[in-house]
Design a protein around this motif. Structure first.
Motif, PDB file in Angstrom:
ATOM      1  N   ARG A 101     -20.096  14.305 -21.927  1.00 57.93           N
ATOM      2  CA  ARG A 101     -19.835  12.887 -21.652  1.00 57.93           C
ATOM      3  C   ARG A 101     -21.112  12.190 -21.180  1.00 57.93           C
ATOM      4  O   ARG A 101     -21.371  11.032 -21.532  1.00 57.93           O
ATOM      5  N   VAL A 102     -21.924  12.906 -20.397  1.00 54.82           N
ATOM      6  CA  VAL A 102     -23.205  12.354 -19.960  1.00 54.82           C
ATOM      7  C   VAL A 102     -24.114  12.106 -21.155  1.00 54.82           C
ATOM      8  O   VAL A 102     -24.822  11.091 -21.225  1.00 54.82           O
ATOM      9  N   THR A 103     -24.104  13.029 -22.122  1.00 51.52           N
ATOM     10  CA  THR A 103     -24.905  12.832 -23.330  1.00 51.52           C
ATOM     11  C   THR A 103     -24.549  11.518 -24.009  1.00 51.52           C
ATOM     12  O   THR A 103     -25.429  10.781 -24.474  1.00 51.52           O
ATOM     13  N   GLU A 104     -23.276  11.194 -24.055  1.00 56.68           N
ATOM     14  CA  GLU A 104     -22.863   9.953 -24.706  1.00 56.68           C
ATOM     15  C   GLU A 104     -23.301   8.730 -23.907  1.00 56.68           C
ATOM     16  O   GLU A 104     -23.677   7.703 -24.489  1.00 56.68           O
ATOM     17  N   PHE A 105     -23.273   8.813 -22.572  1.00 60.71           N
ATOM     18  CA  PHE A 105     -23.813   7.718 -21.757  1.00 60.71           C
ATOM     19  C   PHE A 105     -25.282   7.482 -22.105  1.00 60.71           C
ATOM     20  O   PHE A 105     -25.721   6.341 -22.315  1.00 60.71           O
ATOM     21  N   LEU A 137     -18.951  17.084 -11.486  1.00 63.66           N
ATOM     22  CA  LEU A 137     -17.836  17.163 -12.427  1.00 63.66           C
ATOM     23  C   LEU A 137     -16.671  16.279 -11.998  1.00 63.66           C
ATOM     24  O   LEU A 137     -15.851  15.872 -12.833  1.00 63.66           O
ATOM     25  N   ASN A 138     -16.593  15.957 -10.716  1.00 65.31           N
ATOM     26  CA  ASN A 138     -15.549  15.040 -10.256  1.00 65.31           C
ATOM     27  C   ASN A 138     -15.752  13.632 -10.819  1.00 65.31           C
ATOM     28  O   ASN A 138     -14.811  12.853 -10.931  1.00 65.31           O
ATOM     29  N   ARG A 139     -16.995  13.310 -11.200  1.00 62.13           N
ATOM     30  CA  ARG A 139     -17.287  12.006 -11.817  1.00 62.13           C
ATOM     31  C   ARG A 139     -17.353  12.090 -13.335  1.00 62.13           C
ATOM     32  O   ARG A 139     -16.820  11.240 -14.045  1.00 62.13           O
ATOM     33  N   PHE A 140     -18.026  13.127 -13.849  1.00 59.98           N
ATOM     34  CA  PHE A 140     -18.366  13.144 -15.266  1.00 59.98           C
ATOM     35  C   PHE A 140     -17.458  14.035 -16.119  1.00 59.98           C
ATOM     36  O   PHE A 140     -17.468  13.916 -17.341  1.00 59.98           O
ATOM     37  N   TYR A 141     -16.737  14.957 -15.484  1.00 55.53           N
ATOM     38  CA  TYR A 141     -15.774  15.837 -16.164  1.00 55.53           C
ATOM     39  C   TYR A 141     -16.441  16.870 -17.076  1.00 55.53           C
ATOM     40  O   TYR A 141     -16.091  18.045 -17.048  1.00 55.53           O
ATOM     41  N   ASP A 142     -17.381  16.424 -17.907  1.00 53.27           N
ATOM     42  CA  ASP A 142     -18.009  17.315 -18.886  1.00 53.27           C
ATOM     43  C   ASP A 142     -19.420  16.809 -19.158  1.00 53.27           C
ATOM     44  O   ASP A 142     -19.614  15.603 -19.346  1.00 53.27           O
TER      45      ASP A 142
END
Length: 427
Positions: free
Chosen positions: A152-156, A144-149
């Motif tokens: 957001r990974v889904t959008e990547f 979470l320190n990198r991706f927050y949520d």
């Protein structure tokens, strides 16, 4: 200086840096940094002439294992496969992996490249590596320190899949990934797990459940490959109308799912040349990927390494334990900046921990205490903790078990005389 000359210099100096770093026992990304600094188009040139192009493998967890499985399957079908087997999935790590396998002009000597890519860096690699297809494994709570949520990974991952013009292979049992086809133009191939196996798993597949995602449902008949049976390391895949018995290198539903994803991707790449029996042969000769369920032999004893990369990683590995280990060592350091997520993990598969170590030792011990899991010793110093754990008598059943984060795994390997560099399997 011309581009061709730059690439030749990049190859030469990159290889020299690789040799120097290997003598020191580490630094797997440094040679790639050297090559990219000299020739920024090093990656693009390396893959430009591959007959079958580039395939990406990405997702929150399972990337290294699945990339290994897919590479093995394609090689059993006779293809020359390049893969970033060092585990480096950022640009400099991929470049480092390529250096031994390019010619003097920087072109890869292979038919196809199967590349593990970091979720966040994957979109940045699209313009350099131009993947034709992608295998996406899952969206889980991770770093979470990198991706927050996780959303957001889904959008990547959506960005990566949208750029792959030939196909995407997606996990049908991940709600986030089931939403992707609504915005993709290329064909989608599905893989997954029989519902009853997910129900039998104490914590399911530990995927992020995005209730806001407008996702499609994928029926069993629409899944190219599905895990339909699992017992220890023995699993059964349904591929089309055929059931295929396979042997996994390590136990766990997540390993079986990784194998299903790799098989579905191999089938998509190979088409009519795909032979299910070769999938079983490839998996039967596969080994655990460096540090992921790996068993090391130390001082005449077997020690199993379980990595706690993130909450789902730890959870799936714990759920795969058939019984509480007789001897347990846990070690976590600053590589896990905030280990408070362990308070949300189901640790019921452990009935005690013998030694807790690392700079986060007292935080981990506190969590174990809240779970009424007895701790024998808290010793933040890794060297002293290891000595005391290894001095314990050989277990009467099973083997010693170490649950560690990535950085501690690397330190432990070096202290025990194992390689400090992830293995290479291209040559």
């Amino acid at each position: 200086m011309g581009g061709k000359l730059r690439r030749m210099i990049a190859v030469g100096l990159g290889r020299s840096a690789r040799g120097a770093m290997r003598l020191r026992g580490g630094g797997s990304a440094v040679p790639g940094r050297v090559a990219l600094a000299i020739s920024p188009d090093f990656l693009e040139t390396a893959v430009a002439k591959l007959p079958l192009g580039v395939i990406f493998v990405s997702g929150s967890n399972g990337k290294s294992t699945t990339t290994h499985f897919l590479t093995r399957m394609l090689r059993r079908h006779g293809l020359r496969v390049f893969t970033n087997s060092s585990g480096g999935n950022l640009p400099q790590g991929i470049a480092s992996s390529m250096l031994p396998d390019v010619d003097v002009n920087g072109n890869l000597r292979a038919d196809i490249a199967v590349l593990e890519v970091d979720e966040a860096y994957g979109p940045r690699l699209l313009g350099h590596l131009h993947p034709r297809g992608v295998l996406l494994l899952n969206v889980q709570v991770d770093q979470l320190n990198r991706f927050y949520d996780p959303s957001r990974v889904t959008e990547f991952l959506r960005t990566i899949a949208a750029a792959c013009g030939d196909f995407s292979v997606l996990n049908a049992d991940d709600a986030s990934l089931r939403s992707l086809p609504l915005s993709l133009e290329a064909p989608v191939t599905w893989f997954g797990v029989a519902p009853e196996l997910i129900e039998q798993s104490p914590n399911g597949l530990s995927n992020f459940d995005d209730i806001s995602a407008a996702s499609v449902e994928v029926a069993a008949g629409d899944r190219a490959v599905q895990v339909v049976a699992l017992s220890g390391r023995d699993a059964t895949l349904r591929i089309g109308d055929e059931e295929l018995a396979i042997k996994l290198p390590a136990r766990g539903l997540h390993y079986a799912l990784d194998a299903a994803g790799a098989a579905a991707t191999a089938q998509r790449i190979l088409g009519d040349s795909f032979v299910p029996a070769l999938v079983a042969e490839a998996l039967g000769e596969s080994q655990t990927v460096y540090g992921r369920g790996e068993v090391m032999s130390v001082r005449g004893e077997d020690i199993e390494i379980i990595m706690m990369k993130n909450p789902p990683s730890l959870q799936m590995n714990l759920d795969a334990l058939e019984e509480a280990p007789e001897q347990v060592f846990v070690s976590v350091d600053e590589g896990t900046p905030d280990p408070s997520w362990i308070f949300g993990a189901d640790l019921s598969r452990l009935d005690h921990v013998d030694v807790v170590s690392g700079t986060k030792a007292w935080q981990i011990a506190a969590r174990l205490g809240y779970g009424d899991i007895p701790v024998g010793l808290v010793e933040p110093s890794l060297g002293e903790a290891l000595d005391k754990f290894l001095a314990l008598p050989k277990p009467s059943r099973g083997m010693k078990t170490m649950i560690v984060n990535y950085e501690q795994m690397m330190s432990i390997r070096r202290r025990l005389g194992q390689s400090g560099i992830e293995g290479k399997v291209n040559s």
